[in-house]
Motif scaffolding. Structure first.
Motif, mmCIF file in Angstrom:
data_model
loop_
_atom_site.group_PDB
_atom_site.id
_atom_site.type_symbol
_atom_site.label_atom_id
_atom_site.label_comp_id
_atom_site.label_asym_id
_atom_site.label_seq_id
_atom_site.Cartn_x
_atom_site.Cartn_y
_atom_site.Cartn_z
ATOM 1 N N LYS A 6 0.902 -0.970 -0.018
ATOM 2 C CA LYS A 6 0.092 0.004 -0.060
ATOM 3 C C LYS A 6 0.967 1.091 0.158
ATOM 4 C CE LYS A 6 -3.875 -2.311 2.638
ATOM 5 N NZ LYS A 6 -4.296 -2.210 3.995
ATOM 6 N N THR A 7 1.944 1.222 0.690
ATOM 7 C CA THR A 7 2.785 2.357 1.047
ATOM 8 C C THR A 7 3.321 2.765 -0.570
ATOM 9 O OG1 THR A 7 3.299 1.849 3.104
ATOM 10 C CG2 THR A 7 4.824 3.313 2.088
ATOM 11 N N ILE A 10 0.918 4.178 -2.809
ATOM 12 C CA ILE A 10 0.710 5.777 -2.600
ATOM 13 C C ILE A 10 1.855 6.421 -2.998
ATOM 14 C CG2 ILE A 10 0.579 7.177 -0.407
ATOM 15 C CD1 ILE A 10 -0.957 4.934 1.040
ATOM 16 N N SER A 14 1.556 9.242 -5.836
ATOM 17 C CA SER A 14 1.982 10.607 -5.508
ATOM 18 C C SER A 14 2.742 11.177 -6.275
ATOM 19 C CB SER A 14 2.589 10.576 -4.238
ATOM 20 O OG SER A 14 1.783 10.034 -2.939
ATOM 21 N N ALA A 40 -4.022 12.231 0.439
ATOM 22 C CA ALA A 40 -3.664 11.745 2.118
ATOM 23 C C ALA A 40 -4.859 12.239 2.882
ATOM 24 C CB ALA A 40 -2.503 12.462 2.412
ATOM 25 N N LEU A 43 -7.499 9.502 2.278
ATOM 26 C CA LEU A 43 -7.119 8.064 2.597
ATOM 27 C C LEU A 43 -7.446 8.242 4.101
ATOM 28 C CD1 LEU A 43 -3.809 7.249 0.549
ATOM 29 C CD2 LEU A 43 -6.076 6.217 0.719
#
Length: 191
Positions: A6-7, A10, A14, A40, A43
């Motif tokens: 997930k990171t 993201i 971005s 962000a 989320l």
């Protein structure tokens, strides 16, 4: 899906949003950074609290590396001798960057804390804790240099001087006041 995946997603989105700003320049006015901040916020609102907390922890670990990189790059680009040669102009920029903005920053902290249950000493400690001007100063100080402005070297050098003064000032201030001004120290596990 794992938090690490997930990171990565993201971060990828971005970078894509920031790149879209450059791709669409002149056709559609888009702010990539505002898009990232909006993502962000969305989320944070739309995901479960424990998921957003874990993602924040993962991104916080990445920030450690990014912060070091930011300061190394800024340190490599700065020439403090340039600011020392500039004299009065550098002094005026330094006063504006360091002390005038610290007054507004302190006022902003006090305004943000209005209506909170914190006592006077705890609010003053928050003001002291926000004295260091390092990360944003490093990022913003290099913009004029990156844009190729004639004053770029001086602005960057003065921004770094502001960091070199305000960071230790805040650290010394926090170390000197936390025992007297904070009534109950919370540990990281309590927060």
């Amino acid at each position: 899906m794992r938090n690490s995946t997930k990171t990565i997603v993201i971060l990828g989105v971005s970078f894509l949003l920031v790149a879209a700003e450059a791709w669409l320049k002149g056709r559609v006015p888009v702010s990539g950074l505002l898009a990232v901040v909006s993502m962000a916020c969305a989320l944070r609102v739309k995901t479960a609290a424990f998921v957003s907390r874990r993602l924040a922890e993962k991104l916080g670990k990445l920030w450690i590396c990014a912060e070091v990189t930011l300061f190394v790059l800024v340190g490599a680009a700065v020439d403090v001798r340039f600011a020392l040669k500039a004299g009065a102009a550098a002094a005026m920029i330094f006063l504006a960057l360091a002390f005038r903005s610290l007054a507004f920053r302190s006022l902003g902290v006090l305004l943000c804390l209005a209506g909170t249950p914190l006592g006077r000493k705890e609010r003053l400690f928050c003001v002291v804790a926000y004295l260091p001007k390092a990360t944003v100063q490093a990022a913003i100080g290099s913009v004029s240099l990156a844009l190729g402005l004639p004053c770029g070297q001086m602005v960057l050098a003065v921004a770094v001087l502001a960091i070199l003064i305000t960071a230790p000032l805040g650290a010394i201030g926090m170390d000197a006041t936390y025992r007297r001004w904070l009534s109950c120290a919370q540990t990281a596990s309590d927060a």
